[in-house]
Design an enzyme around this catalytic site. Structure first.
Site, PDB file in Angstrom:
ATOM      1  N   CYS A  94       0.827  -1.209   0.000  1.00  0.00           N
ATOM      2  CA  CYS A  94       0.000   0.000   0.000  1.00  0.00           C
ATOM      3  C   CYS A  94       0.868   1.268   0.000  1.00  0.00           C
ATOM      4  O   CYS A  94       1.559   1.529  -0.972  1.00  0.00           O
ATOM      5  CB  CYS A  94      -0.976  -0.045   1.171  1.00  0.00           C
ATOM      6  SG  CYS A  94      -2.265   1.211   1.109  1.00  0.00           S
ATOM      7  N   LEU A  95       0.843   2.073   1.060  1.00  0.00           N
ATOM      8  CA  LEU A  95       1.688   3.264   1.093  1.00  0.00           C
ATOM      9  C   LEU A  95       3.158   2.878   0.973  1.00  0.00           C
ATOM     10  O   LEU A  95       3.944   3.585   0.332  1.00  0.00           O
ATOM     11  CB  LEU A  95       1.445   4.051   2.388  1.00  0.00           C
ATOM     12  CG  LEU A  95       2.251   5.347   2.545  1.00  0.00           C
ATOM     13  CD1 LEU A  95       1.917   6.357   1.454  1.00  0.00           C
ATOM     14  CD2 LEU A  95       2.024   5.966   3.925  1.00  0.00           C
ATOM     15  N   HIS A 178      -4.012  -5.438  -0.325  1.00  0.00           N
ATOM     16  CA  HIS A 178      -3.763  -5.867   1.054  1.00  0.00           C
ATOM     17  C   HIS A 178      -3.811  -7.387   1.183  1.00  0.00           C
ATOM     18  O   HIS A 178      -4.876  -7.970   1.401  1.00  0.00           O
ATOM     19  CB  HIS A 178      -4.788  -5.227   1.985  1.00  0.00           C
ATOM     20  CG  HIS A 178      -4.598  -3.755   2.137  1.00  0.00           C
ATOM     21  ND1 HIS A 178      -3.780  -3.200   3.094  1.00  0.00           N
ATOM     22  CD2 HIS A 178      -5.088  -2.715   1.413  1.00  0.00           C
ATOM     23  CE1 HIS A 178      -3.786  -1.886   2.973  1.00  0.00           C
ATOM     24  NE2 HIS A 178      -4.567  -1.564   1.956  1.00  0.00           N
ATOM     25  N   GLU A 180      -2.882  -9.082   3.582  1.00  0.00           N
ATOM     26  CA  GLU A 180      -3.145  -9.459   4.977  1.00  0.00           C
ATOM     27  C   GLU A 180      -4.619  -9.348   5.346  1.00  0.00           C
ATOM     28  O   GLU A 180      -4.982  -9.558   6.505  1.00  0.00           O
ATOM     29  CB  GLU A 180      -2.331  -8.564   5.920  1.00  0.00           C
ATOM     30  CG  GLU A 180      -2.949  -7.206   6.232  1.00  0.00           C
ATOM     31  CD  GLU A 180      -3.008  -6.242   5.067  1.00  0.00           C
ATOM     32  OE1 GLU A 180      -3.764  -5.258   5.150  1.00  0.00           O
ATOM     33  OE2 GLU A 180      -2.297  -6.462   4.066  1.00  0.00           O
TER      34      GLU A 180
END
Length: 203
Positions: A94-95, A178, A180
């Protein structure tokens, strides 16, 4: 992983074979659980933690976490990430993915609407397999800006935006979605095992 009957399992330190320094840009607990489940002994450090101090810990790999906001103003963070390139395997989400793209010399773009939801199709360009993912982002890495430094690792099949990159020669990769995600989907969970494989090969 969490189990309906037993909850989260007890961690056996003997199974934690890979030392990972995880940069916290807004990290999710489940990312840490997934790293531990994959055999990683994780040390979480703040976003501003100096790369020299992280390298002094002699980790097997560097993890760049998820987080909110526009990655471009985080210039000092990008500078620290550059100090890991060519020295340690790196995995970003992500970021962390966006910051890695910037640290490699690329650019990011602001999406008109962003990608949000839990049933978004993504293709792993290495295996050509399609996985259903969870996403929540308003920016994307501009692949062309990376030139021949990195190639497309994953592609969003809805709008063809960059969903992941991998370095052309170094053990470095990242994804925008994501893996996770809890309670799911879990199609991308293999990415943690891929990180472990890179660390094993580059020890």
């Amino acid at each position: 992983m969490w189990d309906l009957e037993g909850g989260y399992p007890e961690v056996d330190a003997k199974n934690l074979k890979y030392k990972v320094v995880a940069y916290d840009f807004g990290i999710k607990y489940n990312i840490l659980r997934c790293l531990v489940d994959a055999g990683c002994d994780v040390t979480v450090v703040p976003a501003t933690f100096p790369a020299e101090e992280a390298l002094a810990m002699n980790p097997d790999g560097i993890f760049l976490s998820n987080g909110p906001g526009d990655p471009e103003p985080l210039v000092k963070v990008q500078e620290e990430i550059r100090k890991f390139i060519g020295k340690k395997p790196i995995f970003g989400i992500c970021l962390g993915h966006q910051l890695l793209g910037l640290a490699l010399g690329g650019k990011t773009i602001k999406l008109k609407f962003g990608n949000h939801g839990s049933n978004l199709p993504v293709m792993d360009m290495e295996t050509r397999k399609v996985e259903i993912t969870a996403q929540n982002h308003g920016f994307a890495v501009d692949l062309e800006s990376l030139g021949d430094v990195a190639c497309l690792g994953h592609e969003n099949l809805n709008d063809q935006t960059v969903e992941g990159i991998r370095h052309c020669t170094l053990p470095i990769y990242s994804v925008q979605h994501h893996p996770e995600a809890s309670p799911g989907p879990h199609d991308s969970h293999y990415l943690f095992a891929r990180f472990v494989e890179l660390m094993e090969k580059n020890r």
